[in-house]
Design a protein around this motif. Structure first.
Motif, PDB file in Angstrom:
ATOM      1  N   THR A  66       0.834  -1.205   0.000  1.00  0.00           N
ATOM      2  CA  THR A  66       0.000   0.000   0.000  1.00  0.00           C
ATOM      3  C   THR A  66       0.864   1.248   0.000  1.00  0.00           C
ATOM      4  O   THR A  66       0.574   2.219  -0.707  1.00  0.00           O
ATOM      5  N   LEU A  69       2.278   1.788  -3.425  1.00  0.00           N
ATOM      6  CA  LEU A  69       1.220   2.315  -4.306  1.00  0.00           C
ATOM      7  C   LEU A  69       1.025   3.803  -4.048  1.00  0.00           C
ATOM      8  O   LEU A  69       0.927   4.602  -4.979  1.00  0.00           O
ATOM      9  N   SER A  70       0.968   4.177  -2.771  1.00  0.00           N
ATOM     10  CA  SER A  70       0.680   5.576  -2.438  1.00  0.00           C
ATOM     11  C   SER A  70       1.796   6.501  -2.889  1.00  0.00           C
ATOM     12  O   SER A  70       1.564   7.685  -3.129  1.00  0.00           O
ATOM     13  N   LEU A  71       3.011   5.961  -3.019  1.00  0.00           N
ATOM     14  CA  LEU A  71       4.140   6.793  -3.456  1.00  0.00           C
ATOM     15  C   LEU A  71       4.342   6.738  -4.964  1.00  0.00           C
ATOM     16  O   LEU A  71       5.336   7.222  -5.473  1.00  0.00           O
ATOM     17  N   GLY A  72       3.392   6.113  -5.675  1.00  0.00           N
ATOM     18  CA  GLY A  72       3.456   6.113  -7.137  1.00  0.00           C
ATOM     19  C   GLY A  72       4.356   5.046  -7.719  1.00  0.00           C
ATOM     20  O   GLY A  72       4.687   5.096  -8.904  1.00  0.00           O
TER      21      GLY A  72
ATOM     22  N   TYR B 148       1.917   9.811 -13.226  1.00  0.00           N
ATOM     23  CA  TYR B 148       2.835  10.214 -14.297  1.00  0.00           C
ATOM     24  C   TYR B 148       3.022   9.097 -15.313  1.00  0.00           C
ATOM     25  O   TYR B 148       3.722   9.272 -16.309  1.00  0.00           O
ATOM     26  N   LEU B 197      -4.524   5.782   0.265  1.00  0.00           N
ATOM     27  CA  LEU B 197      -4.302   7.212   0.478  1.00  0.00           C
ATOM     28  C   LEU B 197      -3.108   7.686  -0.350  1.00  0.00           C
ATOM     29  O   LEU B 197      -2.237   6.889  -0.676  1.00  0.00           O
TER      30      LEU B 197
END
Lengths: 109, 335
Positions: A66, A69-72, B148, B197
């Protein structure tokens, strides 16, 4: 029924129960070690995810998938990291054949 | 799903305390506005896109569009009071027939003037003149780019959208938007493409800046990380994917009391397409008008009663106070 329940991840802040001083010290260290430093939060999260998978911790796998994911972090990047972990585990196993091979060469006629 | 059905679902969660109970235990009730610094004007729910995360449920089939008399009243309120920011949103605000007139009039007031544009229209037909129009009127352009990576971004917004956004951003950069030494501001909104989140705004901004520059030669000013609220099409997605309860639990477990002090509704007033007043765009979509003796229509605007009104809250409010907090201008704590 499983020994692991996903909802127990939320109980992680209470792992200092019955040993408050040690628990607090752990959390201070944990925060310092996993927060951004010379490595970015992103890099550290990938390291943490990879360790979680090699050590088979479902709580950490949940939390760090998770977080990544949240950090891209992309699906492909996470899978590449998993393969680094898998390759390391394979390599660690094979590196210990050094000892096995030395024993074989000593004891075998 | 209409607003009342959504509120019923949001109210039926047993696993977490109600938002009211949560902030009451943290000594944050009543939640009261401090001032009106931002007038956020939703000029309509019609949009050329139908993004999967859209809390507005905006799309090409919507008909709601703000009329000229309501827009004129908004201008009158802005002229009469020192509200520092005009924030024009939608749907696709460009599709309101009075859009260019309104932006020109709003620009004369010399406030911070934001237009939230999905940018895809700016590469098409008569809308091609808008980038230059925005520059001439010193509009701060805020656009959504959930990721991106093209594949991930398009999964949320539709095939081909990423490519059009990049094309429009290149045109805006060419006009000076987002460029060093220019006062023309181009900001990007990041929304998680899924049931989680947003991460650290600073960390994500670093990635966006690096990837958009090296991959597409694009520059921008700020990245705003927004939490997806369980409303509209995003609520539909949470329910359909089996993520609803876990996501609400995540929001509750990530409750940040400092974020409650900084919620955007304390300094924002939202105007709906028909002139109805709301504490925020999310309340607007749940049909929760301002209350507690404050007037609920722009034609009855009363600064005394509205500037310090009690905020109307419900369980979706967990979204704005989770983690680093979320607002239309990104994280609200520790940025």
């Amino acid at each position: 029924m499983s020994y692991y329940e996903p909802k127990d991840l939320a109980d992680f802040p209470n792992i200092g129960e019955w040993a408050a001083e040690q628990g607090n010290t752990f959390f201070e260290y944990y925060g310092a070690a996993t927060g951004a430093g010379k490595l970015t939060e992103r890099e550290k999260s990938l390291i943490a995810l990879t360790v979680a998978m090699t050590q088979n911790c479902p709580y950490c796998i949940d939390a760090y998938t998770t977080k990544c994911l949240s950090l891209g972090v992309s699906d492909e990047e996470m899978m590449e990291a998993a393969h680094v972990g898998a390759a390391m585990m394979a390599g660690v196993t094979l590196a210990h054949t050094t000892q096995m091979r030395k024993i074989i060469k000593k004891k075998e006629m | 799903m209409d607003a009342s059905e959504q509120l019923k679902i949001l109210g039926a969660i047993d696993a977490i305390p109600s938002f009211f109970e949560k902030i009451r235990k943290n000594d944050k009730v009543p939640l009261v506005a401090k001032s009106i610094d931002i007038l956020q004007i939703n000029v309509g729910r019609v949009c050329n896109l139908a993004c999967r995360h859209c809390h507005v449920n905006a799309g090409p089939n919507r008909k709601e569009s703000m009329s000229r008399p309501v827009l004129q009243k908004c201008l009158a309120v802005l002229e009469a009071f020192p509200i520092s920011t005009i924030d024009i949103t939608g749907g696709a605000p460009e599709m309101n027939p009075h859009f260019e007139w309104f932006v020109s009039e709003a620009a004369r007031l010399k406030r911070r003037l934001i237009v939230r544009s999905n940018l895809t229209l700016l590469t098409q037909g008569p809308y091609r003149r808008l980038p230059k129009f925005f520059a001439e009127n010193r509009v701060e352009v805020v656009t959504s780019l959930p990721d991106y990576l093209e594949g991930k971004s398009d999964r949320q917004r539709g095939a081909g959208v990423f490519h059009k956004v990049i094309e429009a951003m290149r045109e805006l950069n060419r006009l000076g938007y987002g460029m060093e030494g220019s006062s023309l501001v181009l900001d990007i909104v990041h929304n998680p493409v899924g049931a989680y989140l947003p991460g650290s705004q600073a960390a994500l901004a670093h990635e966006y800046r690096d990837r958009l520059l090296t991959g597409h030669d694009i520059r921008f000013n700020q990245l705003f990380c927004l939490t997806n609220l369980p409303i509209g099409r995003y609520l539909d997605y949470l329910l359909a994917s089996g993520n609803f309860e876990d996501y609400l639990s995540t929001l509750c477990q990530s409750f940040n009391p400092i974020a409650v002090d900084n919620v955007m509704c304390r300094t924002t007033l939202s105007v709906g397409w028909d002139g109805s007043l709301y504490d925020c765009d999310f309340n607007q979509m749940l049909d929760l008008k301002v209350n507690h003796d404050a007037p609920d229509h722009i034609m009855d605007f009363d600064m005394q009663k509205l500037a310090h009104r009690e905020i109307v809250i419900n369980n979706h409010c967990y979204g704005c106070v989770a983690g680093a907090g979320s607002s239309c201008q990104g994280a609200t704590t520790g940025v």
